[in-house]
Structure formats: structure tokens, C-alpha cells
Design a protein around this motif. Structure first.
Motif, PDB file in Angstrom:
ATOM      1  N   LEU A 152       0.886  -1.472   0.028  1.00  0.00           N
ATOM      2  CA  LEU A 152       0.109  -0.040  -0.077  1.00  0.00           C
ATOM      3  C   LEU A 152       0.747   1.260   0.081  1.00  0.00           C
ATOM      4  CD1 LEU A 152      -2.777  -1.028   2.642  1.00  0.00           C
ATOM      5  CD2 LEU A 152      -2.674  -1.306   0.106  1.00  0.00           C
ATOM      6  N   ASP A 153       2.064   1.066  -0.253  1.00  0.00           N
ATOM      7  CA  ASP A 153       2.912   2.273  -0.367  1.00  0.00           C
ATOM      8  C   ASP A 153       2.680   3.345  -1.544  1.00  0.00           C
ATOM      9  OD1 ASP A 153       4.559   1.310   1.667  1.00  0.00           O
ATOM     10  OD2 ASP A 153       5.835   0.355   0.487  1.00  0.00           O
ATOM     11  N   GLY A 154       2.113   2.574  -2.428  1.00  0.00           N
ATOM     12  CA  GLY A 154       1.709   3.731  -3.687  1.00  0.00           C
ATOM     13  C   GLY A 154       1.051   2.917  -4.633  1.00  0.00           C
ATOM     14  N   CYS A 155       0.913   3.569  -5.780  1.00  0.00           N
ATOM     15  CA  CYS A 155       0.259   2.649  -6.886  1.00  0.00           C
ATOM     16  C   CYS A 155       1.256   1.699  -7.559  1.00  0.00           C
ATOM     17  CB  CYS A 155      -0.216   3.662  -8.291  1.00  0.00           C
ATOM     18  SG  CYS A 155      -0.768   2.894  -9.636  1.00  0.00           S
ATOM     19  N   ALA A 156       0.712   0.466  -7.649  1.00  0.00           N
ATOM     20  CA  ALA A 156       1.737  -0.639  -7.825  1.00  0.00           C
ATOM     21  C   ALA A 156       2.292  -0.365  -9.472  1.00  0.00           C
ATOM     22  CB  ALA A 156       0.944  -1.959  -7.921  1.00  0.00           C
ATOM     23  N   VAL A 157       1.387   0.435 -10.223  1.00  0.00           N
ATOM     24  CA  VAL A 157       1.778   0.693 -11.740  1.00  0.00           C
ATOM     25  C   VAL A 157       2.688   1.843 -12.091  1.00  0.00           C
ATOM     26  CG1 VAL A 157       1.023   0.853 -14.022  1.00  0.00           C
ATOM     27  CG2 VAL A 157      -0.193  -0.788 -12.482  1.00  0.00           C
ATOM     28  N   CYS A 158       1.998   2.917 -11.585  1.00  0.00           N
ATOM     29  CA  CYS A 158       2.587   4.270 -11.977  1.00  0.00           C
ATOM     30  C   CYS A 158       3.550   5.001 -10.709  1.00  0.00           C
ATOM     31  CB  CYS A 158       1.700   5.304 -12.322  1.00  0.00           C
ATOM     32  SG  CYS A 158       0.649   6.037 -11.106  1.00  0.00           S
ATOM     33  N   GLY A 159       3.345   4.090  -9.492  1.00  0.00           N
ATOM     34  CA  GLY A 159       4.024   4.598  -8.190  1.00  0.00           C
ATOM     35  C   GLY A 159       3.399   5.738  -7.506  1.00  0.00           C
ATOM     36  N   THR A 160       2.386   6.550  -8.066  1.00  0.00           N
ATOM     37  CA  THR A 160       1.697   7.458  -7.345  1.00  0.00           C
ATOM     38  C   THR A 160       1.637   7.251  -5.739  1.00  0.00           C
ATOM     39  OG1 THR A 160       0.600   8.346  -9.142  1.00  0.00           O
ATOM     40  CG2 THR A 160      -0.121   9.159  -6.983  1.00  0.00           C
ATOM     41  N   HIS A 161       2.375   8.209  -4.768  1.00  0.00           N
ATOM     42  CA  HIS A 161       2.214   7.711  -3.383  1.00  0.00           C
ATOM     43  C   HIS A 161       1.043   7.729  -2.745  1.00  0.00           C
ATOM     44  CE1 HIS A 161       4.005   6.811   0.481  1.00  0.00           C
ATOM     45  NE2 HIS A 161       3.314   8.197   0.967  1.00  0.00           N
ATOM     46  N   ASN A 162       0.094   8.816  -2.918  1.00  0.00           N
ATOM     47  CA  ASN A 162      -0.957   9.293  -2.567  1.00  0.00           C
ATOM     48  C   ASN A 162      -2.249   9.567  -3.486  1.00  0.00           C
ATOM     49  OD1 ASN A 162      -0.665   8.739   0.456  1.00  0.00           O
ATOM     50  ND2 ASN A 162       0.674  10.728   0.249  1.00  0.00           N
ATOM     51  N   PRO A 163      -2.643   8.477  -4.128  1.00  0.00           N
ATOM     52  CA  PRO A 163      -3.466   8.537  -5.239  1.00  0.00           C
ATOM     53  C   PRO A 163      -4.883   9.311  -4.590  1.00  0.00           C
ATOM     54  CG  PRO A 163      -3.320   6.365  -4.670  1.00  0.00           C
ATOM     55  CD  PRO A 163      -2.149   7.039  -3.939  1.00  0.00           C
ATOM     56  N   LYS A 164      -5.490  10.283  -5.444  1.00  0.00           N
ATOM     57  CA  LYS A 164      -6.571  10.973  -5.127  1.00  0.00           C
ATOM     58  C   LYS A 164      -7.878   9.702  -4.908  1.00  0.00           C
ATOM     59  CE  LYS A 164      -5.324  15.582  -6.415  1.00  0.00           C
ATOM     60  NZ  LYS A 164      -5.506  16.707  -7.268  1.00  0.00           N
ATOM     61  N   GLU A 165      -7.775   9.178  -5.827  1.00  0.00           N
ATOM     62  CA  GLU A 165      -8.991   8.108  -6.067  1.00  0.00           C
ATOM     63  C   GLU A 165      -8.269   6.678  -6.029  1.00  0.00           C
ATOM     64  OE1 GLU A 165     -12.156   8.962  -8.565  1.00  0.00           O
ATOM     65  OE2 GLU A 165     -10.773  10.704  -9.420  1.00  0.00           O
ATOM     66  N   PRO A 166      -8.043   6.024  -4.735  1.00  0.00           N
ATOM     67  CA  PRO A 166      -7.453   4.807  -4.689  1.00  0.00           C
ATOM     68  C   PRO A 166      -8.209   3.656  -4.854  1.00  0.00           C
ATOM     69  CG  PRO A 166      -7.723   5.685  -2.650  1.00  0.00           C
ATOM     70  CD  PRO A 166      -7.963   6.735  -3.522  1.00  0.00           C
ATOM     71  N   VAL A 167      -7.719   2.673  -5.560  1.00  0.00           N
ATOM     72  CA  VAL A 167      -8.508   1.236  -5.754  1.00  0.00           C
ATOM     73  C   VAL A 167      -7.416   0.408  -5.357  1.00  0.00           C
ATOM     74  CG1 VAL A 167      -9.292   0.058  -7.494  1.00  0.00           C
ATOM     75  CG2 VAL A 167      -9.564   2.362  -7.787  1.00  0.00           C
ATOM     76  N   PHE A 168      -8.213  -0.763  -4.593  1.00  0.00           N
ATOM     77  CA  PHE A 168      -7.556  -1.898  -3.780  1.00  0.00           C
ATOM     78  C   PHE A 168      -7.675  -3.058  -4.801  1.00  0.00           C
ATOM     79  CE2 PHE A 168      -7.237  -5.317  -0.702  1.00  0.00           C
ATOM     80  CZ  PHE A 168      -5.687  -5.246  -0.570  1.00  0.00           C
ATOM     81  N   ASP A 169      -6.603  -3.674  -5.411  1.00  0.00           N
ATOM     82  CA  ASP A 169      -6.616  -4.901  -5.991  1.00  0.00           C
ATOM     83  C   ASP A 169      -6.478  -6.034  -4.993  1.00  0.00           C
ATOM     84  OD1 ASP A 169      -6.173  -7.333  -7.538  1.00  0.00           O
ATOM     85  OD2 ASP A 169      -5.134  -6.374  -9.176  1.00  0.00           O
ATOM     86  N   ALA A 170      -7.648  -6.805  -4.681  1.00  0.00           N
ATOM     87  CA  ALA A 170      -7.563  -7.793  -3.487  1.00  0.00           C
ATOM     88  C   ALA A 170      -6.954  -8.995  -3.965  1.00  0.00           C
ATOM     89  CB  ALA A 170      -9.176  -8.201  -3.082  1.00  0.00           C
ATOM     90  N   GLN A 171      -6.922  -9.219  -5.295  1.00  0.00           N
ATOM     91  CA  GLN A 171      -6.440 -10.480  -6.064  1.00  0.00           C
ATOM     92  C   GLN A 171      -4.966 -10.353  -5.888  1.00  0.00           C
ATOM     93  OE1 GLN A 171      -8.215 -13.467  -7.075  1.00  0.00           O
ATOM     94  NE2 GLN A 171      -6.270 -14.091  -7.132  1.00  0.00           N
ATOM     95  N   GLN A 172      -4.353  -9.315  -6.208  1.00  0.00           N
ATOM     96  CA  GLN A 172      -2.819  -8.855  -6.262  1.00  0.00           C
ATOM     97  C   GLN A 172      -2.423  -8.436  -4.925  1.00  0.00           C
ATOM     98  OE1 GLN A 172      -1.254 -10.445  -8.693  1.00  0.00           O
ATOM     99  NE2 GLN A 172      -3.025 -10.925  -9.817  1.00  0.00           N
ATOM    100  N   GLY A 173      -3.298  -7.777  -4.053  1.00  0.00           N
ATOM    101  CA  GLY A 173      -2.910  -7.351  -2.753  1.00  0.00           C
ATOM    102  C   GLY A 173      -2.052  -6.180  -3.071  1.00  0.00           C
ATOM    103  N   VAL A 174      -2.432  -5.227  -4.117  1.00  0.00           N
ATOM    104  CA  VAL A 174      -1.732  -4.095  -4.323  1.00  0.00           C
ATOM    105  C   VAL A 174      -2.728  -2.693  -4.586  1.00  0.00           C
ATOM    106  CG1 VAL A 174       0.240  -5.143  -5.403  1.00  0.00           C
ATOM    107  CG2 VAL A 174      -1.829  -4.261  -6.993  1.00  0.00           C
TER     108      VAL A 174
END
Length: 253
Positions: A152-174
């Protein structure tokens, strides 16, 4: 009789056997999760009866014969009476116990998981913390301690640390930001700033501060859903105690 061992532990499951015995599944602080025979524990007036109850936390005196432990004495430390007096709380606590049994291995000490379980039960029994928050925090932290900690440090794809509209991928855990989630798979769970912060708090705070937050409304709902789905997907198991707890919640509405 072999040499006696003294340890502390909580009963995760009690199975009646023979006329008056129990086989107890106990998570201890020094021996890990062990199976213990409690002879005569179901007899009226048994001195080990209280310590043989589900969720009883006690100082235990054990002796070993072959591959089995036997309960000689049990001095109860806490029976979590606040939970036992409420069938809804008891069903939730039973879910915690079933999850704990599932993720722990026999004879491998996991003091941090024992501490988590005791703290969660205390929060329900004595602190009267909201069930939904305790449940979600327990699920998330238990998975993290069992080797399934989400990133949960940041977006697993682009690395944004605090995304304004975060989404949790429960399958990948990211964690994903909204833009990157558009290219993701199914089963993505939208968070908001509050639910995202709560997940981070549970993962990174000191154990005694894990439940030092409050949520409400849609934020609380998103936090609870993310943690439950994450646990279900990662463990790939359906817990009967969770189904029963949910049925109790419906009946009590």
C-alpha cells in the motif's frame, strides 16, 4: 508422567470426545498451536472446565505423553465475559478463532498473532469498539502477519504515493490509482482517502494503537469490504463462523 510445561494460551476450538473429555486446539505463546487432551473437563465441578472453554485465555500446566499434550491445570486469565454475554459478539470472536487456527501451523510459536487475537477480543469485550472496525482490522493485520501483507505504499503501476482516488486490487494485494485501475482486471475495490488511510494505519501502527481510529458511513463500508474480500481471496476459504456471524447481523437488524 513426563515433566510438566507451563505456558499461556487461548482455546481456538474445543471438541467433545468420549464421555467427559475435550480435545482442545490451543494457541500458546511458547509452543505455538497445539492439540491438548482435557480429561474430565466436561464433568461438573472439573477444575479445568473454565480453562477448556472456547476463547478462554489461561496459564496452562501441561504434560506430554507420546505425541499428545494433556492439560493438568488451567488458571484462567480472561474469559472475555463481555463477548460471552452477546451471541453476536461471540459469533464474531469465533470467526477470529477459526481464522487464527487456519493461518497458524502446529508447533510454531507466533506470539504476534496471539497478541493480535487477544487485543481484538479485548477491544470487543472491554473497550466496546465497533464490530465492523475490529473485524476489518483483524482480518487485514492477521493476513499481513501470515505472509500476505498487501503493498500500500503507492500505485503498483505508476508509483503515485497518495492517489486521490485509490483502488485496491484484492487479488494481487496492491494499490492502484484510478487511471491505472482502468486497465486492471475484475474485482477491484474503490477506496477513499479515509478507508485507504485506515488500511495503512492498521498495517504500520504499533499493535496497541492499531484500533486508534474511527470511521463512518461509506468510508467505513469500503474499509470493511476491502479487508474481508482480501482475506477471502488470499486464503481461498469460506469460514462457516463468518457466515453465521452475518446471519446474526441480519436477524438483529
Amino acid at each position: 508422567m513426563s515433566e510438566k510445561t507451563v505456558t499461556k494460551g487461548i482455546v481456538l476450538r474445543a471438541t467433545a470426545t468420549k464421555e467427559a473429555d475435550y480435545i482442545l486446539n490451543i494457541l500458546t505463546d511458547t509452543l505455538g498451536r497445539i492439540a491438548v487432551v482435557a480429561r474430565g473437563a466436561r464433568r461438573k465441578g472439573s477444575r479445568i472446565a473454565a480453562g477448556s472453554e472456547l476463547l478462554a485465555f489461561s496459564e496452562l500446566t501441561l504434560y506430554q505423553r507420546g505425541s499428545w499434550y494433556y492439560l493438568d491445570e488451567a488458571s484462567t486469565i480472561s474469559l472475555f465475559d463481555g463477548i460471552r454475554q452477546d451471541i453476536e459478539l461471540l459469533s464474531l470472536a469465533s470467526y477470529f478463532a477459526e481464522m487464527t487456527e487456519y493461518v497458524t501451523a502446529e508447533d510454531e510459536p507466533v506470539p504476534e498473532i496471539l497478541s493480535l487475537l487477544l487485543n481484538a477480543l479485548y477491544a470487543l469485550s472491554e473497550l466496546k469498539k465497533p464490530q465492523s472496525l475490529v473485524k476489518a482490522a483483524f482480518e487485514l493485520k492477521l493476513l499481513a502477519l501470515s505472509g500476505y501483507e498487501p503493498l500500500l505504499d503507492g500505485c503498483a503501476v505508476c508509483g503515485t504515493h497518495n492517489p486521490k482516488e485509490p483502488v485496491f486490487d484484492a487479488q494481487q494485494g496492491v494499490l492502484l490509482c484510478r487511471e491505472c485501475a482502468l486497465h486492471g482486471g475484475s474485482g477491484l475495490l474503490p477506496l477513499d482517502a479515509g478507508s485507504f488511510a485506515a488500511m495503512r494505519h492498521v498495517l504500520f501502527s504499533e499493535p496497541k494503537r492499531m484500533l486508534a481510529f474511527s470511521l463512518s458511513g461509506e468510508t467505513e463500508k469500503r474499509f470493511g469490504e476491502a479487508c474481508e474480500v482480501f482475506a477471502r481471496v488470499q486464503l481461498d476459504r469460506r469460514f462457516k463462523t463468518l457466515d453465521f456471524y452475518k446471519s446474526m447481523k441480519i436477524d438483529n437488524k
